[in-house]
Design a protein around this motif. Structure first.
Motif, PDB file in Angstrom:
ATOM      1  N   CYS A 189     -18.784 -19.882  38.253  1.00 59.40           N
ATOM      2  CA  CYS A 189     -19.707 -20.927  37.783  1.00 59.40           C
ATOM      3  C   CYS A 189     -19.124 -21.687  36.594  1.00 59.40           C
ATOM      4  O   CYS A 189     -19.393 -22.872  36.408  1.00 59.40           O
ATOM      5  CB  CYS A 189     -21.059 -20.320  37.399  1.00 59.40           C
ATOM      6  SG  CYS A 189     -20.929 -18.810  36.415  1.00 59.40           S
ATOM      7  N   CYS A 190     -18.337 -21.001  35.778  1.00 55.65           N
ATOM      8  CA  CYS A 190     -17.831 -21.585  34.529  1.00 55.65           C
ATOM      9  C   CYS A 190     -16.315 -21.637  34.423  1.00 55.65           C
ATOM     10  O   CYS A 190     -15.794 -22.236  33.487  1.00 55.65           O
ATOM     11  CB  CYS A 190     -18.375 -20.804  33.337  1.00 55.65           C
ATOM     12  SG  CYS A 190     -20.163 -20.917  33.183  1.00 55.65           S
ATOM     13  N   CYS A 221     -21.769 -13.459  33.990  1.00 56.94           N
ATOM     14  CA  CYS A 221     -20.821 -14.435  33.437  1.00 56.94           C
ATOM     15  C   CYS A 221     -20.999 -14.496  31.920  1.00 56.94           C
ATOM     16  O   CYS A 221     -22.090 -14.770  31.420  1.00 56.94           O
ATOM     17  CB  CYS A 221     -21.064 -15.794  34.062  1.00 56.94           C
ATOM     18  SG  CYS A 221     -20.071 -17.103  33.307  1.00 56.94           S
ATOM     19  N   VAL A 253     -19.809 -16.659  29.852  1.00 59.13           N
ATOM     20  CA  VAL A 253     -20.050 -18.013  29.331  1.00 59.13           C
ATOM     21  C   VAL A 253     -21.542 -18.344  29.458  1.00 59.13           C
ATOM     22  O   VAL A 253     -22.181 -18.780  28.505  1.00 59.13           O
ATOM     23  CB  VAL A 253     -19.185 -19.057  30.075  1.00 59.13           C
ATOM     24  CG1 VAL A 253     -19.461 -20.458  29.533  1.00 59.13           C
ATOM     25  CG2 VAL A 253     -17.712 -18.720  29.934  1.00 59.13           C
ATOM     26  N   CYS A 254     -22.103 -18.103  30.639  1.00 61.09           N
ATOM     27  CA  CYS A 254     -23.537 -18.338  30.839  1.00 61.09           C
ATOM     28  C   CYS A 254     -24.371 -17.469  29.897  1.00 61.09           C
ATOM     29  O   CYS A 254     -25.413 -17.899  29.412  1.00 61.09           O
ATOM     30  CB  CYS A 254     -23.947 -18.000  32.275  1.00 61.09           C
ATOM     31  SG  CYS A 254     -23.287 -19.111  33.514  1.00 61.09           S
TER      32      CYS A 254
END
Ligand SMILES: [Zn+2]
Length: 258
Positions: free
Chosen positions: A165-166, A227, A229-230
């Motif tokens: 996702c990131c 994740c 980052v999330c």
């Protein structure tokens, strides 16, 4: 005391599959910061003491390599080198009880390995460069050659890390992976920014599949699916924290045979 009110799950990410009566496997959350470069050794020692107290277990020793260098060197810790600091290395394995193997990450993957038959553990730092060099499989190979482990008995757990996702990358990373794997299984074109093609890449899936190719069983290769980052409010994230504050800390990944 504020600490007393927190539950273990507020302070640590714990995989039920890796923790049992013989193994303690912990991934720390913020505000604990295991950076070797920016955190006073006394502060890191205090984190270790806090962790020992939280889990009611005292380590004989915590082993960390002098430096993590995004390479694929894996060091076996035994009675002879236990008290010598391992030089630069991104992977550690041991069969010694009471010896915690420490890896530090912020977005990179840390991968716990555990053989419940031979009672051997491993811990690997695998950013995209380490993933490209196959460090997780190198650690499995060392567990086989050194301790007689069988891949089908080894369990692996990929701790929270940057997920697809990131994880935005460019042609250099994609072409690197194209040399070792069917890269389009793990990579999607997302768009063009400042004239450069961007992709999102799933390096956790690359490591999972590399471990399966090395002989681990699908049921024994587990991913946190988190994740960093999330979830940067909970975990140190190089990408999110540097963008927000200009600096970053490191999550501690520790595994120990009890
Ligand atoms: Zn994400």
């Amino acid at each position: 005391m504020e600490t007393g009110k927190q539950t273990l799950f507020n302070k640590y990410h714990l995989s039920p599959e890796m923790n049992n009566e013989r193994v303690l496997a912990v991934f720390t959350k913020k505000p604990m910061n295991f950076s070797v470069k920016s955190v006073d050794p006394k502060v890191r020692d205090a984190y270790i003491s806090e962790l020992e107290e939280d889990f009611g277990y005292r380590f004989r020793k915590v082993v960390r390599s002098a430096e993590q260098v995004h390479g694929c060197k894996v060091v076996a810790i035994d009675g002879d080198n236990l008290n010598a600091k391992p030089g630069p290395a991104d992977g550690l394995v041991t069969d010694l009880t009471g010896v915690a193997l420490e890896i530090r990450t912020a977005d990179c993957q840390s991968i716990f390995l555990y053989d419940p038959v031979r009672q051997v553990i491993g811990n690997v730092h695998s950013g995209w460069r380490g993933t490209l060099q196959g460090i997780a499989v190198r650690a499995v190979e060392l567990m086989q050659s050194r301790y007689g482990c069988r891949p089908e008995e080894i369990r692996a757990y990929i701790n929270p890390s940057i997920l697809s996702c990131c994880f935005e990358v460019e042609d250099d990373v994609v072409s690197g992976f194209a040399e070792i794997t069917d890269v389009w299984k793990y990579c999607q074109k997302t768009g063009v920014k400042n004239g450069r093609q961007k992709y999102h890449m799933d390096t956790a899936a690359i490591n999972r599949d590399a471990l399966l190719s090395a002989g681990l069983l699908p049921a024994n290769v587990l991913l946190s699916g988190i994740c960093t980052v999330c979830r940067h409010e909970e975990f140190h994230s190089y990408r999110a924290d540097v963008k927000a504050t200009g600096k970053y800390g490191l999550n501690g990944a520790l595994i120990c045979l009890k």
